[in-house]
Scaffold this motif. Sequence first.
Motif, PDB file in Angstrom:
ATOM      1  N   ALA A 153       0.827  -1.207   0.000  1.00 17.34           N
ATOM      2  CA  ALA A 153       0.000   0.000   0.000  1.00 17.34           C
ATOM      3  C   ALA A 153       0.863   1.259   0.000  1.00 17.34           C
ATOM      4  O   ALA A 153       0.540   2.247  -0.676  1.00 17.34           O
ATOM      5  CB  ALA A 153      -0.937  -0.009   1.206  1.00 17.34           C
ATOM      6  N   PHE A 154       1.973   1.243   0.744  1.00 17.46           N
ATOM      7  CA  PHE A 154       2.858   2.400   0.741  1.00 17.46           C
ATOM      8  C   PHE A 154       3.502   2.600  -0.634  1.00 17.46           C
ATOM      9  O   PHE A 154       3.733   3.742  -1.054  1.00 17.46           O
ATOM     10  CB  PHE A 154       3.926   2.271   1.827  1.00 17.46           C
ATOM     11  N   CYS A 155       3.792   1.505  -1.330  1.00 26.37           N
ATOM     12  CA  CYS A 155       4.309   1.631  -2.698  1.00 26.37           C
ATOM     13  C   CYS A 155       3.264   2.291  -3.592  1.00 26.37           C
ATOM     14  O   CYS A 155       3.583   3.206  -4.375  1.00 26.37           O
ATOM     15  CB  CYS A 155       4.690   0.263  -3.254  1.00 26.37           C
ATOM     16  N   GLU A 156       2.033   1.827  -3.488  1.00 28.92           N
ATOM     17  CA  GLU A 156       0.963   2.401  -4.309  1.00 28.92           C
ATOM     18  C   GLU A 156       0.777   3.885  -3.994  1.00 28.92           C
ATOM     19  O   GLU A 156       0.556   4.709  -4.892  1.00 28.92           O
ATOM     20  CB  GLU A 156      -0.340   1.630  -4.088  1.00 28.92           C
ATOM     21  N   LEU A 157       0.877   4.209  -2.705  1.00 31.06           N
ATOM     22  CA  LEU A 157       0.732   5.612  -2.304  1.00 31.06           C
ATOM     23  C   LEU A 157       1.849   6.455  -2.926  1.00 31.06           C
ATOM     24  O   LEU A 157       1.601   7.543  -3.461  1.00 31.06           O
ATOM     25  CB  LEU A 157       0.773   5.713  -0.780  1.00 31.06           C
ATOM     26  N   GLY A 158       3.060   5.945  -2.873  1.00 30.78           N
ATOM     27  CA  GLY A 158       4.177   6.671  -3.440  1.00 30.78           C
ATOM     28  C   GLY A 158       4.109   6.811  -4.946  1.00 30.78           C
ATOM     29  O   GLY A 158       4.650   7.771  -5.517  1.00 30.78           O
ATOM     30  N   LEU A 159       3.436   5.860  -5.600  1.00 26.48           N
ATOM     31  CA  LEU A 159       3.267   5.903  -7.054  1.00 26.48           C
ATOM     32  C   LEU A 159       2.084   6.765  -7.473  1.00 26.48           C
ATOM     33  O   LEU A 159       1.792   6.885  -8.663  1.00 26.48           O
ATOM     34  CB  LEU A 159       3.107   4.482  -7.599  1.00 26.48           C
ATOM     35  N   GLY A 160       1.385   7.333  -6.480  1.00 24.52           N
ATOM     36  CA  GLY A 160       0.264   8.218  -6.778  1.00 24.52           C
ATOM     37  C   GLY A 160      -1.070   7.530  -6.924  1.00 24.52           C
ATOM     38  O   GLY A 160      -2.055   8.167  -7.316  1.00 24.52           O
ATOM     39  N   ASN A 161      -1.120   6.249  -6.571  1.00 21.45           N
ATOM     40  CA  ASN A 161      -2.367   5.485  -6.699  1.00 21.45           C
ATOM     41  C   ASN A 161      -3.122   5.544  -5.364  1.00 21.45           C
ATOM     42  O   ASN A 161      -3.205   4.565  -4.621  1.00 21.45           O
ATOM     43  CB  ASN A 161      -2.066   4.040  -7.094  1.00 21.45           C
ATOM     44  N   LEU A 162      -3.682   6.713  -5.077  1.00 24.75           N
ATOM     45  CA  LEU A 162      -4.264   6.981  -3.770  1.00 24.75           C
ATOM     46  C   LEU A 162      -5.440   6.062  -3.465  1.00 24.75           C
ATOM     47  O   LEU A 162      -5.558   5.538  -2.346  1.00 24.75           O
ATOM     48  CB  LEU A 162      -4.699   8.447  -3.692  1.00 24.75           C
ATOM     49  N   ASP A 163      -6.331   5.851  -4.425  1.00 28.54           N
ATOM     50  CA  ASP A 163      -7.494   5.007  -4.181  1.00 28.54           C
ATOM     51  C   ASP A 163      -7.090   3.566  -3.881  1.00 28.54           C
ATOM     52  O   ASP A 163      -7.673   2.914  -2.995  1.00 28.54           O
ATOM     53  CB  ASP A 163      -8.445   5.037  -5.381  1.00 28.54           C
ATOM     54  N   VAL A 164      -6.111   3.065  -4.614  1.00 30.56           N
ATOM     55  CA  VAL A 164      -5.630   1.699  -4.373  1.00 30.56           C
ATOM     56  C   VAL A 164      -5.018   1.605  -2.974  1.00 30.56           C
ATOM     57  O   VAL A 164      -5.299   0.666  -2.225  1.00 30.56           O
ATOM     58  CB  VAL A 164      -4.597   1.279  -5.439  1.00 30.56           C
ATOM     59  N   ALA A 165      -4.184   2.581  -2.625  1.00 28.91           N
ATOM     60  CA  ALA A 165      -3.550   2.580  -1.313  1.00 28.91           C
ATOM     61  C   ALA A 165      -4.589   2.654  -0.203  1.00 28.91           C
ATOM     62  O   ALA A 165      -4.507   1.928   0.799  1.00 28.91           O
ATOM     63  CB  ALA A 165      -2.583   3.760  -1.204  1.00 28.91           C
TER      64      ALA A 165
END
Length: 268
Positions: A153-165
Amino acid sequence: MSLPTCRSSPGVDSRSADERRKARAHMNFSDEVRSAFRRGETDTVVTMSEAEVARAAAAGDFGGEVEARYALARVAIRGGDLRAGADRAREALVVALRSGDRRLEERPRHVLAAVARMSGDLVRARELYRESIALNEALERPETVNSEYHNLAFCELGLGNLDVARSLFTAGRERVFRHGWDDFVPYVCLAGAALASAEGDPGRAARMIGVTDGAFAALGQVPDPDDAADLAAIRAAAMEALGEAGFAERYAQGRDLRPREAFGDGPR
């Protein structure tokens, strides 16, 4: 995020007496060194781990050697030496692969994913965390699966995928509270602070930092290196947005909240 201590499945123990002896030695060391690391006792971890590498290598105890090299990798990462952390993790993985026991691959693979994440290679880290999730699902380790989803989830957040995170963090929080995985509670709170920061709400981020610090203190633990880096970045951003006094006020509010209260789930 740290991984939970692995638990053996119940049933008839068909191992030889020597195998059982090695397993007991490994678990005793594992419990002790992981507790020392969580308390922030780095020098103790190094001393214990170096001695265990020598003992386990001489005894042909693959599990003990992997655990010790894994612990040394975590110490290097905590000290900011990602290259050394990756080197120690690869050494542990070589021993794990030589053993033929896939269970021993899990911890060094986790460290290699964490190094990729902390190095900023989030695409590679995401791939490695997904592989780790698949491995731990095959090994039937639900707590570790949950831990790796947190890191994913932190990877997704860092990649800008807020909804996924957000979806991953929410599912993880629900699992932690439902199953009573108390060691994960501080990381659930950290996830809440990260989401608040990403959503542009520094006040809520500051409160959740207070909750997070309180949750770690309640367990007598400190964050793992990758999570400590995330927490420091969120703290710095909130302080810049709110100013020292504004941050302190909201942080104090968070320290007065229990984790479930902070998420609107009522007192616990």
